[in-house]
Write a protein that holds these residues in place. Structure first.
Motif, short mmCIF file in Angstrom:
data_model
loop_
_atom_site.label_atom_id
_atom_site.label_comp_id
_atom_site.label_asym_id
_atom_site.label_seq_id
_atom_site.Cartn_x
_atom_site.Cartn_y
_atom_site.Cartn_z
N LEU A 572 0.83 -1.21 0.00
CA LEU A 572 0.00 0.00 0.00
C LEU A 572 0.86 1.25 0.00
CD1 LEU A 572 -2.81 -1.05 2.54
CD2 LEU A 572 -2.99 -0.85 0.04
N GLU A 573 1.96 1.22 0.76
CA GLU A 573 2.86 2.37 0.77
C GLU A 573 3.50 2.59 -0.60
OE1 GLU A 573 3.61 4.71 3.11
OE2 GLU A 573 1.91 3.85 4.19
N THR A 574 3.84 1.49 -1.27
CA THR A 574 4.42 1.61 -2.60
C THR A 574 3.42 2.21 -3.58
OG1 THR A 574 5.84 -0.31 -2.20
CG2 THR A 574 5.47 0.32 -4.50
N VAL A 575 2.17 1.73 -3.51
CA VAL A 575 1.13 2.28 -4.38
C VAL A 575 0.91 3.76 -4.07
CG1 VAL A 575 -1.32 2.18 -4.93
CG2 VAL A 575 0.00 0.07 -4.70
N LYS A 576 0.87 4.10 -2.79
CA LYS A 576 0.68 5.49 -2.40
C LYS A 576 1.80 6.38 -2.92
CE LYS A 576 0.08 8.34 1.75
NZ LYS A 576 0.02 8.31 3.24
N HIS A 577 3.03 5.87 -2.85
CA HIS A 577 4.18 6.64 -3.35
C HIS A 577 4.09 6.84 -4.86
CE1 HIS A 577 8.28 8.11 -3.56
NE2 HIS A 577 8.55 7.20 -4.49
N LEU A 578 3.70 5.77 -5.60
CA LEU A 578 3.58 5.89 -7.05
C LEU A 578 2.48 6.88 -7.43
CD1 LEU A 578 3.99 2.16 -8.14
CD2 LEU A 578 5.60 4.02 -8.52
N VAL A 579 1.35 6.80 -6.71
CA VAL A 579 0.26 7.73 -6.99
C VAL A 579 0.71 9.16 -6.75
CG1 VAL A 579 -2.03 8.50 -6.25
CG2 VAL A 579 -1.55 6.06 -6.55
N GLY A 580 1.49 9.36 -5.66
CA GLY A 580 2.00 10.69 -5.39
C GLY A 580 2.92 11.21 -6.47
N LYS A 581 3.75 10.31 -6.99
CA LYS A 581 4.67 10.70 -8.06
C LYS A 581 3.93 11.08 -9.33
CE LYS A 581 8.98 10.06 -6.52
NZ LYS A 581 10.02 11.13 -6.60
N LEU A 582 2.81 10.40 -9.58
CA LEU A 582 2.08 10.62 -10.83
C LEU A 582 0.99 11.67 -10.70
CD1 LEU A 582 1.67 6.87 -11.90
CD2 LEU A 582 3.32 8.53 -12.79
N ASN A 583 0.81 12.22 -9.51
CA ASN A 583 -0.26 13.19 -9.27
C ASN A 583 0.11 14.55 -9.85
OD1 ASN A 583 -2.27 14.85 -8.32
ND2 ASN A 583 -2.19 14.08 -6.21
N PRO A 584 -0.50 15.00 -10.92
CA PRO A 584 -0.12 16.29 -11.53
C PRO A 584 -0.50 17.47 -10.66
CG PRO A 584 -2.08 15.41 -12.58
CD PRO A 584 -1.58 14.34 -11.66
#
Length: 605
Positions: A572-584
């Motif tokens: 979940l932390e990995t997914v959260k980090h990826l979403v944060g990276k891709l959040n424009p």
């Protein structure tokens, strides 16, 4: 390490199980736990005396006592692909229908027959299925809340959790799994299987199986699990009627095609008689049974596990009978020629009187739809086995399996209205009424055996092999293309890995290889009988050959629940980090913040 005499005794016990306890060839195991669990599959289901972790809930609930203290999580997935190929060829010695007007001998065909003008042999000629071959185009499964779907491979998952408090003799668990299921589709419009199994699926999903085991002593445990399941099935099939009496209706219809007597004919028997009749090879109707389901099918398992020595154990498991009261929808679809045949029955006062005396339908309909019910019984089973370790790194396992398949005497589907084709079938000797479609099965109780080896190559690596001989519960003279497995052999192989933090990973390959099935013409009353009183013989006059196999691959994983939660947290932390990276929007906000830090006098005009 046990003494040498005990090693010899253990080896002899296994040999005795293989040689003396193996029953003579019988007919069993039509549809039992083929791909229920990946670890059990690698050992060809030879696990009663050495149950597979969480899935002890199914194979022997007493095996839950072997799990470590604390909470344990288990998960498995097996992917299966069914391949079934059949060939149909005319019996050259069969005399055919109506003195050979329909049949394999060209010398008996009427001079008026021409393949160019009658390619489907509606009025005479050879069976259009002569020389035909069919192979399933896809697999089919039932997904709860979705319905039947076609899939390239069928998944068979299971999931479970067990817990035992420190120093407690009790272990509790719960799991969901699929003890059996199968489905396939013959989607090619020229596939000969369309007349028996255009598509079919059956599935038994245990959505909750609360369980408990009790360690009575250091060597003896007992266990119980109670399963609550959903059972679902569906069938789609085209129908034809190659028999003597049906062929006679077409002969009468052809002979009276131009028998027009002014006034008289329209008052008595209008031509062509019987509306032109029905051809024996003609596709006259289709049947679809859709989503027959029972969402609450209870059952239970009882198990015992005795392990007096580290190198020997004995297990036995009883699995109760389960009965499903299936309810679903049906559609009978009638061809235009069948409708003309029915309409003729009501053409005149004379034909209506005849239809009334014989209780025949006289109002044509394109289809009949409604609710269908069926009671389906899955038999009780008993399996027992031993585990012996003649050497510290080698396990030898052997099981005996018994199933009470004789409780299955027939398949009966009851419709909520009188079915036109069944009313007509009474004239052919069909004795089950207008509302019930019945196929006789008369299955037999069965015994079979299985054996397996597990070699612990290192402390963290194990190799497994399994063999199970699975004869079918079907009688050869009642086999059909719907219940398609004759005697078969299951081969399993796998690797077990012990990883860090108590994680156990198992990788598995399996192959269920059917014996070749050959049914000569007139050998099965459910497939190719020329007896016109038998319903469902769509291949009368044809010899049948079939090969079938199920290819399987899967994995299972077992670990402490806290490790599973830790892994899930990391994911979940990995997914959260990826979403944060891709959040424009987050990036935009940062840029806006940086712009606000620029002194106003430096901002260009």
């Amino acid at each position: 390490m046990m003494a040498a005499p005990w090693r010899c005794a253990a080896y002899l016990v296994c040999v005795m199980v293989f040689v003396f306890a193996s029953p003579p060839p019988s007919r069993a195991v039509f549809n039992e736990q083929v791909a229920t669990d990946a670890l059990a599959l690698s050992l060809a289901n030879t696990v009663t005396a050495d149950p597979p972790g969480i899935m002890s809930i199914h194979y022997n609930p007493a095996g839950l006592s072997l799990l470590p203290e604390g909470k344990t999580f288990g998960n498995s997935l097996v992917l299966a692909n069914i391949e079934r190929t059949g060939r149909f060829n005319s019996d050259p010695d069969w005399p055919g229908l109506m003195s050979g007007q329909w049949g394999p001998d060209p010398d008996k065909w009427p001079d008026t027959y021409s393949k160019e003008t009658d390619p489907n042999s509606d009025h005479a000629g050879p069976d259009p299925l002569d020389g035909a071959e069919g192979t399933n185009s896809a697999n089919q499964m039932y997904i709860p809340f979705v319905g039947p779907v076609e899939v390239p491979v069928m998944p068979s998952p299971n999931l479970g959790i067990a817990t035992r408090k420190k120093n407690s003799p009790w272990t509790f668990g719960i799991a969901n799994y699929v003890p059996y299921g199968a489905g396939f589709v013959h989607g090619d419009e020229d596939d000969p299987y369309r007349f028996s199994a255009k598509s079919v699926y059956t599935q038994h999903l245990v959505y909750a199986a609360p369980s408990a085991s009790l360690r009575l002593s250091n060597t003896l445990s007992v266990g119980v699990s109670v399963g609550f399941a959903q059972r679902a099935m569906g069938v789609e099939v085209d129908l034809r009627t190659p028999n003597e009496l049906v062929a006679m209706t077409r002969v009468i219809g052809d002979a009276t095609q131009d028998l027009e007597i002014p006034v008289v004919s329209e008052q008595t028997l209008p031509p062509p008689w019987l509306g032109g009749g029905l051809g024996p090879y003609e596709h006259v109707l289709s049947l679809q049974l859709d989503e027959l389901r029972d969402d609450f099918v209870p059952s239970f398992n009882l198990g015992l596990l005795w392990r007096p020595k580290e190198w020997f154990s004995f297990g036995i498991c009883y699995q109760s009978e389960s009965v499903a009261e299936l309810t679903g929808e049906y559609t009978w679809t009638y061809s235009e020629q069948f409708q003309r045949h029915v309409e003729w029955n009501g053409k005149t006062e004379m034909t209506m009187q005849g239809a009334g005396m014989l209780d025949l339908p006289f109002i044509p309909v394109e289809e009949q739809t409604g609710t269908v019910t069926s009671t389906q019984t899955f038999p009780m089973r008993v399996q027992t086995g031993i585990m012996v370790k003649p050497f510290s790194r080698l396990k030898i396992l052997a099981d005996l399996h018994w199933a009470n398949w004789s409780v299955v005497e027939e398949d009966r589907f009851t419709f909520d209205q009188r079915i036109q084709i069944l009313r007509i079938a009474k004239l052919l000797g069909y004795a089950h009424g207008d509302n019930d479609y019945v196929v006789d099965r008369n299955m037999k109780d069965t015994w079979h055996w299985s054996a397996a080896l597990e070699y612990q190559a290192t402390d963290n690596l194990a190799f497994r092999l399994g063999y199970e001989r699975r004869p079918t519960s079907l009688n050869e003279d009642q086999m059909d293309a719907l219940y398609f497995l004759p005697d078969a052999t299951l081969y399993g192989a796998g690797v077990g890995l012990k990883l860090d933090k108590g994680i156990k990973l198992n990788l598995t390959l399996g192959l269920l290889l059917s014996d070749e099935l050959k049914l000569a013409n007139n050998e099965s009353t459910n497939l190719n009988s020329t007896d016109f009183t038998k319903m469902g013989n769509h291949y009368a006059g044809l010899d049948y050959e079939q090969e079938a196999a199920i290819y399987m691959a899967g994995f299972s994983i077992e670990m402490p629940l806290e490790v599973q939660m830790e892994l899930l947290h990391h994911q979940l932390e990995t997914v959260k980090h990826l979403v944060g990276k891709l959040n424009p929007f987050k990036k935009r906000k940062k840029e806006t913040h940086e712009e606000s830090d620029i002194p106003s006098h430096e901002i260009p005009e």
